[in-house]
Design an enzyme around this catalytic site. Structure first.
Site, PDB file in Angstrom:
ATOM      1  N   SER A   3       0.810  -1.154  -0.086  1.00  0.00           N
ATOM      2  CA  SER A   3      -0.101  -0.040  -0.297  1.00  0.00           C
ATOM      3  C   SER A   3       0.635   1.142   0.046  1.00  0.00           C
ATOM      4  O   SER A   3       2.173   1.350   0.373  1.00  0.00           O
ATOM      5  CB  SER A   3      -0.911  -0.117   1.437  1.00  0.00           C
ATOM      6  OG  SER A   3      -0.260   0.334   2.324  1.00  0.00           O
ATOM      7  N   ASP A   4       0.324   2.468  -0.563  1.00  0.00           N
ATOM      8  CA  ASP A   4       0.987   3.852  -0.213  1.00  0.00           C
ATOM      9  C   ASP A   4       0.557   3.830   1.526  1.00  0.00           C
ATOM     10  O   ASP A   4      -0.012   3.518   1.984  1.00  0.00           O
ATOM     11  CB  ASP A   4       0.368   4.750  -1.117  1.00  0.00           C
ATOM     12  CG  ASP A   4       1.647   5.673  -1.321  1.00  0.00           C
ATOM     13  OD1 ASP A   4       2.506   5.824  -0.627  1.00  0.00           O
ATOM     14  OD2 ASP A   4       1.497   6.554  -2.447  1.00  0.00           O
ATOM     15  N   TRP A   5       1.355   4.795   1.771  1.00  0.00           N
ATOM     16  CA  TRP A   5       1.403   5.195   2.990  1.00  0.00           C
ATOM     17  C   TRP A   5      -0.103   5.650   3.485  1.00  0.00           C
ATOM     18  O   TRP A   5      -0.767   6.442   3.349  1.00  0.00           O
ATOM     19  CB  TRP A   5       2.337   6.821   3.278  1.00  0.00           C
ATOM     20  CG  TRP A   5       2.547   7.240   4.850  1.00  0.00           C
ATOM     21  CD1 TRP A   5       1.432   7.787   5.400  1.00  0.00           C
ATOM     22  CD2 TRP A   5       3.571   7.372   5.558  1.00  0.00           C
ATOM     23  NE1 TRP A   5       1.761   8.289   6.827  1.00  0.00           N
ATOM     24  CE2 TRP A   5       3.244   8.027   6.575  1.00  0.00           C
ATOM     25  CE3 TRP A   5       4.960   7.448   5.038  1.00  0.00           C
ATOM     26  CZ2 TRP A   5       4.334   8.325   7.519  1.00  0.00           C
ATOM     27  CZ3 TRP A   5       5.908   7.575   6.035  1.00  0.00           C
ATOM     28  CH2 TRP A   5       5.432   8.067   7.265  1.00  0.00           C
ATOM     29  N   GLY A   6      -0.231   4.686   4.579  1.00  0.00           N
ATOM     30  CA  GLY A   6      -1.657   4.976   5.422  1.00  0.00           C
ATOM     31  C   GLY A   6      -2.755   4.547   4.531  1.00  0.00           C
ATOM     32  O   GLY A   6      -3.959   4.564   5.025  1.00  0.00           O
ATOM     33  N   ALA A   7      -2.500   4.111   3.351  1.00  0.00           N
ATOM     34  CA  ALA A   7      -3.683   3.784   2.398  1.00  0.00           C
ATOM     35  C   ALA A   7      -4.480   2.786   2.787  1.00  0.00           C
ATOM     36  O   ALA A   7      -5.733   2.967   2.617  1.00  0.00           O
ATOM     37  CB  ALA A   7      -3.258   3.539   0.853  1.00  0.00           C
TER      38      ALA A   7
END
Length: 719
Positions: A265-269
């Site tokens: 995932s991207d950051w916090g996604a």
């Protein structure tokens, strides 16, 4: 080797497996600078020390000493001795910074692009990085979006060419034994480059056919080249956020494309599935993300807090977790981390390789090739005996690296003024800031006038500061800030030749620049060797050869504006006053500067297109040729561009589509024949039923120096 990883998986507890799926930032770990600021962040995320000790990867760690310390401390605490993966954003250089990717796209030079990624990998790997979050291959058509600078432009074909080049450069041929390479992670899957309103993280809404035809090819190209990882996008795809999109990740990426690498995932996604409105809580977010195929959760703790309970309650099979863990272990194994957890990491090699003369030489060459000459009214190249005033906020500013250059140093960057000192005596140069980026004072303007009053030519070094683009750097008004337009107007009043050098991360609305100055060089953010590259170009020691990989709009009101658009049922013709056609009342339909555009210090003439045949069958081919002649007085490099138009399709087809290009060097008076091959395969497209095939009928082969100025040859397909 795979069997060993399966044996290791069998020895892991459920808690250890789940922790492998978590990626945490450097400051969570013992051995990091500051010795791991663990307590506060752990409490904020609701995770334990045990989760950190068993986690699988680290975000943002770099520097041989720090990485070695983190890995050593981790292995001392990890029951099974499973090493950490060190991942970081190495986007357009590690310490030696290359031009931003949008600028690299304007070089149309895949070999240099590959070399830049190879050098970035070398510098990053000796500093302990195993995986880079690059390349970003999102197709972009809206310059308001800040991350335009991180893409290579608006064209599927060109983006795919660069996607492959970057992956080759980062990964090489043998990740296991070549410790100067890093695993690549293509991003952002999928269609992150098409947010509504050009606003970061915003909704993406498009047809499946458009997704397949325009936005997916570059990701597929990266994976075909062997890219090891995929990062999910922040946006929705067909109403479902990418990080919870099973159709996108499992059905398309895994099943149809056969990708068996790691998805992160991207950051916090993952946790963002909650505000997106498809998960009520972290538990549901974790379930949806893992079921969709996301192996690693970056910087939120939905997996760590919820997966064990989901398995124990029978709502989720542990085999799903096993699949993800095995993929992570296999990547670590492919990188050789079980044999050498400190793979490539070396303080001695950091000293030797990082910012080496060889690396800076390539950075300068790519910067030269990436700059695009947009206008030149017989002002350039400069003469070395001319008195030059360098005026503007970028005259002596090191902010020429651009976003995603977090290891680069502005102190190491060659400023514009320093570059000029390599070409002419200091006595020939005066310098004035003239304005700040967004403010200007009368004192600054007076200083600029005094610096320029005795000059033969004024060079304006203007643009956006790097924080005005990149992630979160979206702008609704894409003109140069008013303060700098005021400065340009003040310099115009001196009635001297004006040369503008632009530093920016997006195509700008050039009004107030291109109409007020005699020459314009689009430098983008050229990187560490900025000043040297610009001086070479302005003084004629290098001939500009960059060509735009993204159209420059006439006005933000046109956006999105791109070359491969549809014609509509009421296209505008030669009569610009006709009302009932597609048009604006106040601005042209066409961009100010089209895709593929760029000037040189010489000129090139093209012949008509010559076709080897006017008929193409399913298994034959046609050769399309032009003669290109250098009609100027200096040698120059031309990028000959080849487009195709399908006159009538089962669904509407673009006015033209790039299908190839060739870069040629021509001496004055020299002519070369450039030939492109047309096959039936190039004529295929996605039909209304999403079948990928071609249609019998009329086509055009178009060849020229940009997407507007094209010679045409007509042919027919009859399968």
């Amino acid at each position: 080797m795979e069997k060993n990883m399966e044996n290791l998986l069998e020895q892991m507890t459920l808690e250890e497996k789940i922790a492998q799926l978590m990626q945490l930032a450097t400051f969570f770990y013992k051995g990091a600078a500051g010795d791991g600021e663990i307590t506060g962040p752990l409490e904020d995320m609701g995770i334990t020390n045990e989760v950190v000790q068993n986690s699988g990867s680290v975000l943002g760690a770099s520097g041989a000493k720090e990485v070695s310390n983190i890995q050593k401390e981790h292995l001392a605490d990890n029951r099974l001795g499973i090493p950490l993966l060190m991942m970081a954003d190495i986007v357009h250089g590690f310490k030696t910074i290359f031009p931003v990717p949008l600028a690299i796209g304007c070089s149309w030079d895949q070999e240099l692009a590959e070399k830049s990624a190879e050098i970035a990998a070398k510098e990053a790997s000796v500093s302990g990085v195993h995986v880079t979050f690059a390349p970003m291959v999102d197709l972009v058509r809206d310059p308001r979006w800040g991350r335009v600078m991180e893409s290579t432009g608006e064209d599927p074909f060109l983006n795919a060419v660069f996607a492959k080049a970057f992956v080759r450069g980062f990964q090489g041929d043998d990740l296991t034994h070549d410790h100067f390479r890093v695993a690549a992670c293509v991003k952002h899957f999928a269609a992150y480059g098409a947010p509504e309103g050009g606003r970061d993280y915003n909704t993406v809404n498009m047809s499946e056919r458009q997704l397949l035809e325009s936005y997916l090819p570059a990701y597929k190209a990266a994976l075909d080249e062997g890219c090891e990882m995929v990062m999910t996008a922040f946006n929705t795809v067909d109403g479902i956020p990418a990080s919870g999109n099973k159709k996108l990740m499992r059905d398309l990426l895994r099943d149809e494309w056969g990708f068996d690498g790691v998805i992160i995932s991207d950051w916090g996604a993952v946790k963002e599935l909650i505000p997106h409105g498809v998960a009520e809580d972290e538990r549901e977010a974790a379930k949806k993300a893992l079921e969709a195929g996301v192996d690693i959760e970056m910087m939120t703790a939905c997996y760590a807090k919820s997966l064990q309970e989901l398995v124990e309650s029978g709502e989720m099979s542990e085999s799903l977790i096993d699949e993800s863990v095995l993929r992570i272990l296999q990547l670590k194994n492919k990188l050789g981390l079980f044999e050498n957890p400190y793979r490539g990491t070396s303080e001695e090699l950091e000293e030797e390789l990082i910012m080496s003369t060889e690396h800076r030489k390539v950075a300068k060459e790519l910067a030269v090739k990436s700059c695009v000459l947009l206008k030149n009214e017989n002002v350039l190249p400069l003469k070395k005996n001319q008195k030059v005033a360098i005026v503007g906020p970028f005259a002596t500013n090191g902010d020429v690296l651009g976003p995603w250059s977090w290891h680069g140093s502005r102190d190491d960057a060659v400023k514009v003024y320093d570059g000029f000192l390599t070409k002419t005596a200091a006595s020939n140069i005066t310098v004035a800031k003239g304005s700040d980026i967004e403010t200007v004072t009368e004192d600054q303007l007076t200083e600029a006038v005094n610096a320029a009053k005795d000059a033969d030519v004024i060079v304006l070094a203007v643009g956006e500061e790097s924080e005005m683009s990149g992630e979160g750097g979206c702008r609704a008004d894409i003109k140069l800030p008013e303060a700098q337009l005021t400065l340009i107007q003040k310099m115009k009043e001196l009635d001297k030749p004006l040369v503008t050098v632009l530093f920016n991360g997006r195509p700008l609305d050039l009004h107030g620049i291109i109409d007020q100055t005699d020459a314009v060089l689009e430098a983008w953010y050229p990187g560490t060797e900025a000043g040297h590259a610009i001086a070479d170009l302005l003084y004629g020691d290098a001939n500009p050869s960059g060509r735009l990989s993204m159209s420059f709009p006439y006005s933000v009101g046109q956006v999105p504006v791109y070359y491969n658009c549809f014609n509509t049922g009421r296209p505008q013709g030669d009569d610009k006053q006709e009302r009932y056609v597609t048009h604006y009342l106040d601005i042209p339909n066409e961009p100010l500067l089209p895709f593929g555009y760029g000037l040189s210090y010489t000129t090139f003439a093209y012949s008509e297109v010559s076709l080897s045949s006017e008929k193409l069958s399913g298994d034959s081919e046609i050769k399309a040729s032009v003669h290109v002649t250098n009609t100027g007085n200096v040698a120059g490099e031309e990028t000959v561009q080849f487009y195709i138009r399908d006159i009538a399709g089962e669904v509407v087809r673009p006015l033209r589509e790039l299908k190839g290009y060739e870069k040629i060097m021509l001496n004055p008076g020299e002519t070369k024949v450039v030939t492109f091959t047309i096959t039936e395969e190039q004529l295929r497209y996605y039909h209304s039923d999403l079948s990928f095939t071609s249609d019998n009928g009329a086509f055009q082969a178009l060849i020229g120096p940009n997407s507007n100025d094209l010679a045409i040859g007509n042919f027919y397909l009859k399968k």
